[in-house]
Design a protein around this motif. Structure first.
Motif, PDB file in Angstrom:
ATOM      1  N   GLY A 105      44.425  -8.646 -17.580  1.00 37.76           N
ATOM      2  CA  GLY A 105      44.152 -10.046 -17.306  1.00 37.76           C
ATOM      3  C   GLY A 105      44.797 -11.021 -18.264  1.00 37.76           C
ATOM      4  O   GLY A 105      44.439 -12.199 -18.281  1.00 37.76           O
ATOM      5  N   GLU A 106      45.739 -10.564 -19.069  1.00 38.22           N
ATOM      6  CA  GLU A 106      46.446 -11.443 -19.984  1.00 38.22           C
ATOM      7  C   GLU A 106      47.953 -11.238 -19.832  1.00 38.22           C
ATOM      8  O   GLU A 106      48.418 -10.153 -19.489  1.00 38.22           O
ATOM      9  N   ILE A 107      48.716 -12.327 -20.069  1.00 37.98           N
ATOM     10  CA  ILE A 107      50.173 -12.279 -19.986  1.00 37.98           C
ATOM     11  C   ILE A 107      50.740 -12.800 -21.294  1.00 37.98           C
ATOM     12  O   ILE A 107      50.270 -13.805 -21.830  1.00 37.98           O
ATOM     13  N   TRP A 108      51.754 -12.101 -21.814  1.00 38.37           N
ATOM     14  CA  TRP A 108      52.484 -12.555 -22.987  1.00 38.37           C
ATOM     15  C   TRP A 108      53.952 -12.741 -22.607  1.00 38.37           C
ATOM     16  O   TRP A 108      54.579 -11.823 -22.071  1.00 38.37           O
ATOM     17  N   LEU A 109      54.483 -13.926 -22.839  1.00 42.90           N
ATOM     18  CA  LEU A 109      55.904 -14.188 -22.675  1.00 42.90           C
ATOM     19  C   LEU A 109      56.484 -14.385 -24.067  1.00 42.90           C
ATOM     20  O   LEU A 109      56.181 -15.372 -24.747  1.00 42.90           O
ATOM     21  N   ILE A 110      57.289 -13.438 -24.507  1.00 42.74           N
ATOM     22  CA  ILE A 110      57.902 -13.495 -25.838  1.00 42.74           C
ATOM     23  C   ILE A 110      59.322 -14.021 -25.641  1.00 42.74           C
ATOM     24  O   ILE A 110      60.158 -13.362 -25.018  1.00 42.74           O
ATOM     25  N   MET A 111      59.597 -15.225 -26.141  1.00 48.04           N
ATOM     26  CA  MET A 111      60.835 -15.895 -25.777  1.00 48.04           C
ATOM     27  C   MET A 111      61.508 -16.614 -26.941  1.00 48.04           C
ATOM     28  O   MET A 111      60.937 -16.763 -28.029  1.00 48.04           O
ATOM     29  N   GLU A 112      62.722 -17.035 -26.652  1.00 53.08           N
ATOM     30  CA  GLU A 112      63.526 -17.800 -27.594  1.00 53.08           C
ATOM     31  C   GLU A 112      62.819 -19.091 -28.000  1.00 53.08           C
ATOM     32  O   GLU A 112      62.201 -19.758 -27.176  1.00 53.08           O
ATOM     33  N   ASP A 113      62.943 -19.435 -29.268  1.00 52.26           N
ATOM     34  CA  ASP A 113      62.457 -20.722 -29.761  1.00 52.26           C
ATOM     35  C   ASP A 113      63.587 -21.735 -29.608  1.00 52.26           C
ATOM     36  O   ASP A 113      64.573 -21.698 -30.355  1.00 52.26           O
ATOM     37  N   LEU A 114      63.460 -22.633 -28.654  1.00 53.72           N
ATOM     38  CA  LEU A 114      64.515 -23.613 -28.397  1.00 53.72           C
ATOM     39  C   LEU A 114      64.733 -24.544 -29.590  1.00 53.72           C
ATOM     40  O   LEU A 114      65.836 -25.033 -29.806  1.00 53.72           O
ATOM     41  N   ASN A 115      63.685 -24.799 -30.362  1.00 54.68           N
ATOM     42  CA  ASN A 115      63.853 -25.608 -31.575  1.00 54.68           C
ATOM     43  C   ASN A 115      64.884 -24.975 -32.507  1.00 54.68           C
ATOM     44  O   ASN A 115      65.758 -25.650 -33.062  1.00 54.68           O
ATOM     45  N   ALA A 116      64.763 -23.662 -32.670  1.00 58.38           N
ATOM     46  CA  ALA A 116      65.684 -22.946 -33.554  1.00 58.38           C
ATOM     47  C   ALA A 116      67.104 -22.923 -33.004  1.00 58.38           C
ATOM     48  O   ALA A 116      68.065 -22.741 -33.760  1.00 58.38           O
ATOM     49  N   SER A 117      67.233 -23.124 -31.694  1.00 55.76           N
ATOM     50  CA  SER A 117      68.551 -23.150 -31.057  1.00 55.76           C
ATOM     51  C   SER A 117      69.137 -24.558 -31.004  1.00 55.76           C
ATOM     52  O   SER A 117      70.166 -24.777 -30.365  1.00 55.76           O
ATOM     53  N   GLY A 118      68.465 -25.495 -31.655  1.00 57.58           N
ATOM     54  CA  GLY A 118      68.992 -26.856 -31.743  1.00 57.58           C
ATOM     55  C   GLY A 118      68.376 -27.848 -30.783  1.00 57.58           C
ATOM     56  O   GLY A 118      68.634 -29.053 -30.873  1.00 57.58           O
ATOM     57  N   PHE A 119      67.553 -27.365 -29.847  1.00 57.02           N
ATOM     58  CA  PHE A 119      66.915 -28.258 -28.864  1.00 57.02           C
ATOM     59  C   PHE A 119      65.545 -28.686 -29.406  1.00 57.02           C
ATOM     60  O   PHE A 119      64.503 -28.338 -28.845  1.00 57.02           O
TER      61      PHE A 119
END
Length: 319
Positions: A105-119
């Motif tokens: 019953g739980e979902i984890w999305l492990i993703m890129e940090d856009l802040n670290a990519s300049g956004f």
């Protein structure tokens, strides 16, 4: 799932610290940033979605329909990142997802940090400029061009979080009776468009991340699905400007969007036909969102004279 173990495996480093970015709407979880110490210090974002039935909603919409809609929205977002998100280009930048996990019953999305990519720049309606809005519309144009006529398998059959069929409670509470009676016809016009694409579904200013070089990326794909691109366009503009500016910049913004859409479309698709059809549906997209606001939050700041005039014009056309 041992989240910290998964992060270590994915990044090859060790977790130094973490910080909450924000809680999810209605208490459905949290977005958290983790700093990793490896060959280089880096950060990643984890969107952790908990799916129990909530006890509170910020605007009082605490019904089973609302709950089921949210459950589906998070499944859709996971499907998006596991599927079509991998086909996006630099012109419609989205965060890369390293891994998505669903368990108990739980979902984890492990993703890129856009802040670290300049956004790392976020804007509010009070600080947004015309150039920023054009950058968002460029993103949408390339996104719509990339997915013109694409299948929405695993996504919403009809995208946008305010879609009529998913908002019966709000429809019941509408105060504008003429618009209420026209709601289905407006919805049908948009759904029957010959040219359909994948729409972001929640393309507001707050879901765009700006780079110092002028580029943008977008986040929050819970309501991505099939639809007429004008839904995203009208909603995006509504989130950037108020009454007078919406009217003042309408032609310039639409011309900019369509110029970018032409660049992004496959040559096998007749751009002139798309532009003609979608231009005629721009007002319908505005009226559709105005219909939602009338039932969801009467008096909302987006229910200004411009949107009211457009809604009345569409009602008149339908009669």
């Amino acid at each position: 799932m041992n989240l910290e173990h998964e992060i270590v495996v994915i990044t090859g480093g060790s977790i130094v610290s973490s910080q909450s970015v924000q809680t999810l709407w209605s208490g459905y979880g949290e977005i958290r940033r983790y700093w990793i110490n490896g060959s280089n210090t880096m950060s990643i974002i984890v969107k952790h979605i908990k799916l129990p039935k909530p006890q509170h909603h910020p605007r009082g919409w605490n019904t089973d329909i609302s709950h089921q809609r949210k459950l589906k929205s998070y499944e859709v977002e996971r499907n998006w990142y596991d599927g079509l998100a991998r086909q996006t280009t630099a012109y419609c930048r989205t965060p890369q997802v390293h891994q998505s996990v669903e368990q108990e019953g739980e979902i984890w999305l492990i993703m890129e940090d856009l802040n670290a990519s300049g956004f790392d720049i976020r804007l509010s309606p009070g600080s947004v400029k015309l150039s920023h809005t054009k950058a968002c519309l460029s993103w949408l144009a390339h996104f719509h061009g990339q997915f013109m006529n694409a299948s929405a398998e695993g996504l919403w059959p009809i995208g946008t979080y305010w879609h009529l069929d998913t908002r019966p409670d709000e429809w019941e509470r509408m105060e504008n009776q003429s618009l209420k009676q026209s709601a289905k016809a407006i919805d049908t016009h948009l759904n029957n468009a010959w040219y359909q694409t994948i729409v972001h579904g929640d393309a507001k200013l707050a879901n765009f991340c700006f780079h110092a070089n002028g580029q943008v990326a977008a986040v929050d794909f819970q309501y991505v699905g099939r639809g007429c691109g004008m839904k995203d366009v009208a909603y995006c503009i509504s989130s950037c400007f108020e009454d007078d500016d919406c009217e003042r910049y309408e032609e310039e913004l639409l011309n900019h969007y369509f110029s970018q859409l032409e660049l992004s479309l496959d040559k096998s698709i007749d751009f002139k036909e798309v532009k003609q059809e979608w231009s005629e549906l721009y007002n319908y997209a505005w009226a559709d969102f105005y219909r939602f606001l009338d039932g969801w939050s009467p008096g909302h700041w987006k229910m200004h004279g411009y949107s009211e005039r457009i809604a009345n014009q569409v009602i008149k056309e339908l009669r």
